[in-house]
Motif scaffolding. Sequence first.
Motif, mmCIF file in Angstrom:
data_model
loop_
_atom_site.group_PDB
_atom_site.id
_atom_site.type_symbol
_atom_site.label_atom_id
_atom_site.label_comp_id
_atom_site.label_asym_id
_atom_site.label_seq_id
_atom_site.Cartn_x
_atom_site.Cartn_y
_atom_site.Cartn_z
ATOM 1 N N ASN A 147 -8.318 -5.487 -9.333
ATOM 2 C CA ASN A 147 -9.074 -5.634 -8.955
ATOM 3 C C ASN A 147 -8.890 -5.089 -7.605
ATOM 4 N N PHE A 148 -9.159 -3.921 -6.768
ATOM 5 C CA PHE A 148 -8.683 -3.246 -5.651
ATOM 6 C C PHE A 148 -9.509 -2.094 -5.811
ATOM 7 N N LYS A 149 -10.063 -1.759 -4.352
ATOM 8 C CA LYS A 149 -10.822 -0.339 -4.175
ATOM 9 C C LYS A 149 -10.345 0.760 -2.675
ATOM 10 N N ILE A 150 -10.188 1.261 -2.314
ATOM 11 C CA ILE A 150 -9.432 2.423 -1.126
ATOM 12 C C ILE A 150 -10.493 2.857 -0.390
ATOM 13 N N GLU A 151 -11.329 2.749 0.271
ATOM 14 C CA GLU A 151 -11.947 3.627 0.738
ATOM 15 C C GLU A 151 -11.483 4.987 1.287
ATOM 16 N N SER A 152 -12.137 5.939 1.620
ATOM 17 C CA SER A 152 -11.530 7.807 2.085
ATOM 18 C C SER A 152 -10.976 7.005 3.435
ATOM 19 N N GLY A 153 -9.738 8.126 3.747
ATOM 20 C CA GLY A 153 -8.646 7.585 5.415
ATOM 21 C C GLY A 153 -8.370 5.959 5.546
ATOM 22 N N GLN A 154 -8.772 5.667 4.522
ATOM 23 C CA GLN A 154 -8.051 4.014 4.770
ATOM 24 C C GLN A 154 -6.300 3.855 4.212
ATOM 25 N N LYS A 155 -5.629 3.228 5.342
ATOM 26 C CA LYS A 155 -4.646 2.718 5.129
ATOM 27 C C LYS A 155 -4.273 1.604 4.816
ATOM 28 N N THR A 156 -3.989 1.874 3.585
ATOM 29 C CA THR A 156 -3.700 0.354 3.131
ATOM 30 C C THR A 156 -1.732 -0.020 2.878
ATOM 31 N N VAL A 157 -1.103 -0.887 2.974
ATOM 32 C CA VAL A 157 -0.110 -1.403 2.486
ATOM 33 C C VAL A 157 -0.284 -2.534 1.785
ATOM 34 N N ILE A 158 0.402 -2.053 0.645
ATOM 35 C CA ILE A 158 1.033 -3.428 -0.402
ATOM 36 C C ILE A 158 2.470 -3.822 -0.046
ATOM 37 N N THR A 159 2.319 -5.349 -0.363
ATOM 38 C CA THR A 159 3.974 -6.447 0.434
ATOM 39 C C THR A 159 3.764 -7.051 -1.812
ATOM 40 N N GLY A 160 4.830 -7.883 -1.247
ATOM 41 C CA GLY A 160 5.125 -9.020 -2.477
ATOM 42 C C GLY A 160 6.810 -8.424 -2.565
ATOM 43 N N PHE A 161 7.209 -9.655 -3.113
ATOM 44 C CA PHE A 161 8.653 -9.445 -3.374
ATOM 45 C C PHE A 161 9.383 -9.000 -4.301
ATOM 46 N N ASN A 162 10.163 -8.282 -3.890
ATOM 47 C CA ASN A 162 10.697 -6.866 -4.818
ATOM 48 C C ASN A 162 11.111 -7.771 -6.080
ATOM 49 N N GLY A 163 10.834 -6.609 -7.186
ATOM 50 C CA GLY A 163 10.739 -7.187 -8.208
ATOM 51 C C GLY A 163 9.629 -7.621 -9.019
ATOM 52 N N ILE A 164 8.352 -7.522 -8.376
ATOM 53 C CA ILE A 164 7.074 -7.992 -8.248
ATOM 54 C C ILE A 164 6.154 -6.501 -9.080
ATOM 55 N N GLY A 165 6.730 -5.728 -9.164
ATOM 56 C CA GLY A 165 5.697 -4.778 -9.875
ATOM 57 C C GLY A 165 5.335 -3.920 -8.389
ATOM 58 N N LYS A 166 5.526 -3.627 -7.472
ATOM 59 C CA LYS A 166 4.909 -2.757 -6.425
ATOM 60 C C LYS A 166 5.830 -1.220 -6.173
ATOM 61 N N SER A 167 6.473 -1.157 -7.310
ATOM 62 C CA SER A 167 6.707 0.675 -7.435
ATOM 63 C C SER A 167 5.825 0.483 -8.757
ATOM 64 N N THR A 168 6.445 0.218 -9.481
ATOM 65 C CA THR A 168 5.072 -0.256 -10.839
ATOM 66 C C THR A 168 4.110 0.445 -10.636
ATOM 67 N N LEU A 169 3.544 -0.165 -9.914
ATOM 68 C CA LEU A 169 2.097 -0.148 -9.670
ATOM 69 C C LEU A 169 2.105 1.730 -9.214
ATOM 70 N N LEU A 170 3.068 1.645 -7.820
ATOM 71 C CA LEU A 170 2.603 3.368 -7.716
ATOM 72 C C LEU A 170 2.550 4.377 -8.680
ATOM 73 N N LYS A 171 3.863 4.146 -9.700
ATOM 74 C CA LYS A 171 4.034 5.481 -10.613
ATOM 75 C C LYS A 171 2.871 5.130 -11.492
ATOM 76 N N THR A 172 2.533 4.403 -11.929
ATOM 77 C CA THR A 172 1.486 4.014 -12.879
ATOM 78 C C THR A 172 0.608 4.652 -12.136
ATOM 79 N N LEU A 173 -0.660 4.365 -10.604
ATOM 80 C CA LEU A 173 -1.620 5.632 -9.594
ATOM 81 C C LEU A 173 -0.762 6.724 -10.354
ATOM 82 N N ILE A 174 0.590 7.193 -10.222
ATOM 83 C CA ILE A 174 0.662 8.918 -10.205
ATOM 84 C C ILE A 174 0.341 9.083 -11.752
ATOM 85 N N LYS A 175 0.590 8.442 -12.708
ATOM 86 C CA LYS A 175 0.797 8.109 -14.413
ATOM 87 C C LYS A 175 2.082 8.936 -14.666
ATOM 88 N N GLN A 176 2.881 8.491 -13.463
ATOM 89 C CA GLN A 176 4.527 8.002 -14.314
ATOM 90 C C GLN A 176 4.623 7.575 -15.689
#
Length: 394
Positions: free
Chosen positions: A225-254
């Motif tokens: 659960n998260f929100k990103i305001e307009s103009g906000q610069k957000t960094v997503i961290t976490g160890f490799n393999g946890i799902g960061k790239s999977t999250l981004l691919k979900t957001l772009i509907k890949q």
Amino acid sequence: MNRAANLQSLLENSGFYELESRVLKIADGLGITALGMDSFLENLSGGQRAKVILAKLLLEEPNVLLLDEPTNFLDKEHVTWLTDYLKTYEGTFLVISHDFDFLDKITTCVCDIEFCTIKKYSGNISKFIELKGLRRESYIREFEAQKKEIKKFEDYISKNKARAATASMAKSRQKQLDKIDRLPPPELVPKPNFRFNALHISAQRSLSAKDLEIGYDYPLLSKLNFKIESGQKTVITGFNGIGKSTLLKTLIKQIPAISGKFKFADNIKVAYFEQDLNWDNPTLTPIQVVSDAYPKLSQSQLRRYLAQCGLKAKSMLQSVDTLSGGEQAKVKICILMLTPANFLILDEPTNHLDADAKEVLRKELIKWTGSLILVSHESSFYEDWADAIINIEG
């Protein structure tokens, strides 16, 4: 009994009984145990497989270790572990890396390719940069002096070779000119000039996610659960393999979300940078790749935009799969620059970039007025300008 004793001695002397602890020590250091030591390689991402390959190489303890960008898929703590490991490594290692801090701590000499030669500098990377600057200035002075000398010879020969009285002198000067070992001209690497032009955002909130579950066959994380305001610069961290790239691919509907939902504001236009250097047709040149994305651009415009991203003229005519990782990343950034957007989603954009390009990109993202989601393992790249950091390890 003697044979058994000899075999027992052989096992003890070869470190057989410490083998499992050595494997676990290196696997822990590189973050592999978190992936599951019984996992099949075919189920791991490219970055996770790279970790396994690196661990295998370190366990072999070769006399000479060749490492090509070993930190690209490592988290900060794993880079620290690898740094400490290499500092005490008894063999020789040769490393290619764009991670300045990593190189500064492990190197005792630097081999620099410039002016068609390889020059070896003693000391760490900081010392190298100092000495390289002095050498470059010296080389340019030497090159310019030789150019003037050659010009004098050529002018003299041109004026006197046709006259009978001075022809022999001109011939003698020509012989002297032919014996000169000509220095290759100093080739300046083009510095990129990335420029992102953000579209206007009218909505107050750019993105919201509620109970979002991501993954493939099963959820990789608890509900997000998260929100990103307009103009906000957000960094997503976490160890490799946890799902960061999977999250981004979900957001772009890949890839589809497993459950939950997310929503961009109505006027949001997303531009996405994928960390993997994958191409639909790797035999195309950078000019053809960008032209396919933007067919209305002329050849001169295509060349200008690629040059603006720091690509050399000859590299523009090579197939993209023959370019270095840094050059391929610059082609991707070129397409990103040309994409009308007000929301950037960047997955490890600095992985293959040299220090100059990385700094240019950092300054441009600071100026970016749209919304931004960045995944990066380099805290020094974003820590002084990020508005929010989401650590998805929890």
